[in-house]
Design a protein around this motif. Structure first.
Motif, PDB file in Angstrom:
ATOM      1  N   TYR A   1      -0.019  -4.427  -5.404  1.00 43.57           N
ATOM      2  CA  TYR A   1      -2.244  -4.113  -4.677  1.00 43.57           C
ATOM      3  C   TYR A   1      -2.359  -2.905  -5.242  1.00 43.57           C
ATOM      4  O   TYR A   1      -3.028  -2.213  -5.825  1.00 43.57           O
ATOM      5  CB  TYR A   1      -1.872  -4.745  -3.574  1.00 43.57           C
ATOM      6  CG  TYR A   1      -2.064  -6.512  -3.615  1.00 43.57           C
ATOM      7  CD1 TYR A   1      -2.237  -7.166  -3.940  1.00 43.57           C
ATOM      8  CD2 TYR A   1      -0.471  -6.907  -2.891  1.00 43.57           C
ATOM      9  CE1 TYR A   1      -2.832  -8.913  -3.166  1.00 43.57           C
ATOM     10  CE2 TYR A   1      -0.430  -7.920  -2.521  1.00 43.57           C
ATOM     11  CZ  TYR A   1      -0.715  -9.116  -3.289  1.00 43.57           C
ATOM     12  OH  TYR A   1      -0.626 -10.650  -3.164  1.00 43.57           O
ATOM     13  N   ALA A   2      -1.751  -2.362  -4.810  1.00 41.93           N
ATOM     14  CA  ALA A   2      -2.385  -0.509  -4.573  1.00 41.93           C
ATOM     15  C   ALA A   2      -2.035   0.101  -6.483  1.00 41.93           C
ATOM     16  O   ALA A   2      -3.155   0.772  -6.640  1.00 41.93           O
ATOM     17  CB  ALA A   2      -1.781   0.121  -3.857  1.00 41.93           C
ATOM     18  N   GLU A   3      -1.493  -0.468  -6.876  1.00 41.93           N
ATOM     19  CA  GLU A   3      -0.867   0.128  -8.477  1.00 41.93           C
ATOM     20  C   GLU A   3      -1.472  -0.949  -9.359  1.00 41.93           C
ATOM     21  O   GLU A   3      -2.687   0.243 -10.167  1.00 41.93           O
ATOM     22  CB  GLU A   3       0.733  -0.265  -8.709  1.00 41.93           C
ATOM     23  CG  GLU A   3       2.108   0.683  -7.887  1.00 41.93           C
ATOM     24  CD  GLU A   3       3.137  -0.075  -8.760  1.00 41.93           C
ATOM     25  OE1 GLU A   3       3.064  -0.968  -9.483  1.00 41.93           O
ATOM     26  OE2 GLU A   3       4.076   0.590  -8.327  1.00 41.93           O
ATOM     27  N   LEU A   4      -2.328  -1.864  -8.619  1.00 36.63           N
ATOM     28  CA  LEU A   4      -3.203  -2.022  -9.802  1.00 36.63           C
ATOM     29  C   LEU A   4      -4.802  -1.772  -9.147  1.00 36.63           C
ATOM     30  O   LEU A   4      -5.445  -1.790 -10.442  1.00 36.63           O
ATOM     31  CB  LEU A   4      -3.503  -3.889  -9.475  1.00 36.63           C
ATOM     32  CG  LEU A   4      -2.479  -4.822  -9.833  1.00 36.63           C
ATOM     33  CD1 LEU A   4      -1.867  -6.217  -8.789  1.00 36.63           C
ATOM     34  CD2 LEU A   4      -1.968  -4.600 -11.775  1.00 36.63           C
ATOM     35  N   MET A   5      -4.815  -1.431  -8.313  1.00 31.51           N
ATOM     36  CA  MET A   5      -5.982  -1.064  -7.174  1.00 31.51           C
ATOM     37  C   MET A   5      -6.926   0.419  -7.888  1.00 31.51           C
ATOM     38  O   MET A   5      -7.022   0.950  -8.166  1.00 31.51           O
ATOM     39  CB  MET A   5      -6.408  -1.310  -5.954  1.00 31.51           C
ATOM     40  CG  MET A   5      -7.211  -0.417  -5.481  1.00 31.51           C
ATOM     41  SD  MET A   5      -8.790  -2.388  -5.815  1.00 31.51           S
ATOM     42  CE  MET A   5     -10.295  -0.842  -5.587  1.00 31.51           C
ATOM     43  N   ASP A   6      -5.225   1.042  -8.046  1.00 33.64           N
ATOM     44  CA  ASP A   6      -5.949   2.797  -8.798  1.00 33.64           C
ATOM     45  C   ASP A   6      -6.551   2.317 -10.298  1.00 33.64           C
ATOM     46  O   ASP A   6      -7.142   3.393 -11.058  1.00 33.64           O
ATOM     47  CB  ASP A   6      -4.391   3.428  -8.935  1.00 33.64           C
ATOM     48  CG  ASP A   6      -3.665   3.668  -7.741  1.00 33.64           C
ATOM     49  OD1 ASP A   6      -4.853   3.833  -6.462  1.00 33.64           O
ATOM     50  OD2 ASP A   6      -2.825   4.197  -7.638  1.00 33.64           O
TER      51      ASP A   6
END
Length: 270
Positions: free
Chosen positions: A23-28
């Motif tokens: 999720y964090a990689e996508l959110m970046d």
């Protein structure tokens, strides 16, 4: 998060899908633009990235393994169950193609002293979603409905192959009646949900929260293996799906008013 005991009427959540989505990689991708415009006014947007060691996903390149995921999920479940009123529902959705990804779910339920009173099939994904497109993955979630106390029918915990097939057939027929076409992947994930429900019930009376995570996961594997040989799960799912016929579909579409009765001798309290 500190919540008063017995202060919640329900807990409804959607845990991360193990290692499926970072999720964090996508959110970046979005965050860099938000940070550009908000960093001066909002301190939270001054960080270089949304990524953190505490993110509750499995990501081996970042050093987050199944133990990390299990411990984190258990803490969340225990915290919110403590704040849940007795007998009120704790419901969440989940699916994954690998039975190993369900082991942390079972550990979290057992640590929180939750019993699954129902597992329900529910459409959850679009086949074109980036993380599942072309993978033949399930687009169905299992909705786990759990409680700390209540009553349930003992017959729901029949672990025979015939009982598992009946449960799967009922799920598949309901989905087809709703105009959906379940796949082998969908069927397998629904089967995993039923197996976790059964394993949690079998282990609840002897479960020890202070066991090492490695031992907890192994206990879940052993319980699942006792219920049904794990190497044969795909075959069971495929056979059950292929056993449905057009006659079954037509029969399931006939709506009749029926009187549902429960045998008092079949009810058990927990």
């Amino acid at each position: 998060m500190a919540l008063p005991p017995a202060s919640l009427d329900a807990v409804l959540t959607d845990p991360p899908y193990f290692a499926n989505v970072q999720y964090a990689e996508l959110m970046d991708f979005c965050y860099v633009w938000l940070r550009k415009h908000l960093a001066d006014d909002v301190p939270a947007f001054r960080l270089a990235s949304t990524r953190t060691e505490e993110e509750l996903t499995v990501n081996l390149t970042e050093g987050r393994d199944i133990t990390h995921f299990t411990e984190g999920l258990s803490r969340v479940f225990v915290t919110f169950t403590h704040a849940l009123k007795p007998g009120k529902p704790f419901a969440f959705t989940y699916h994954h193609n690998d039975i190993e990804a369900y082991l942390p779910i079972a550990v979290a339920l057992l640590d929180a002293r939750l019993v699954c009173t129902a597992t329900l099939p529910c459409p959850a994904e679009m086949g074109a979603s980036i993380h599942i497109s072309g993978t033949k993955s399930s687009v169905m979630d299992t909705i786990f409905v759990c409680r700390t106390t209540g009553t349930i029918r003992a017959s729901q915990f029949d672990t025979s192959q015939e009982a598992l097939e009946r449960l799967l057939r009922a799920d598949l027929e309901n989905l087809r009646m709703a105009g959906l076409t379940p796949t082998a992947g969908d069927t397998r994930c629904l089967l995993f949900g039923h197996l976790i429900r059964l394993a949690v019930w079998q282990l609840r009376s002897t479960w020890r929260n202070n066991m090492p995570v490695k031992d907890k996961l192994e206990q879940i594997r052993t319980a699942l293996q006792r219920i049904y040989h794990l190497d044969l799960l795909h075959r069971l799912a495929t056979q059950t799906l292929s056993s449905l016929s057009d006659v079954d579909l037509l029969a399931s579409m006939r709506v009749e008013e029926v009187q549902i009765t429960y045998d008092p001798d079949d009810e058990i309290s927990f």
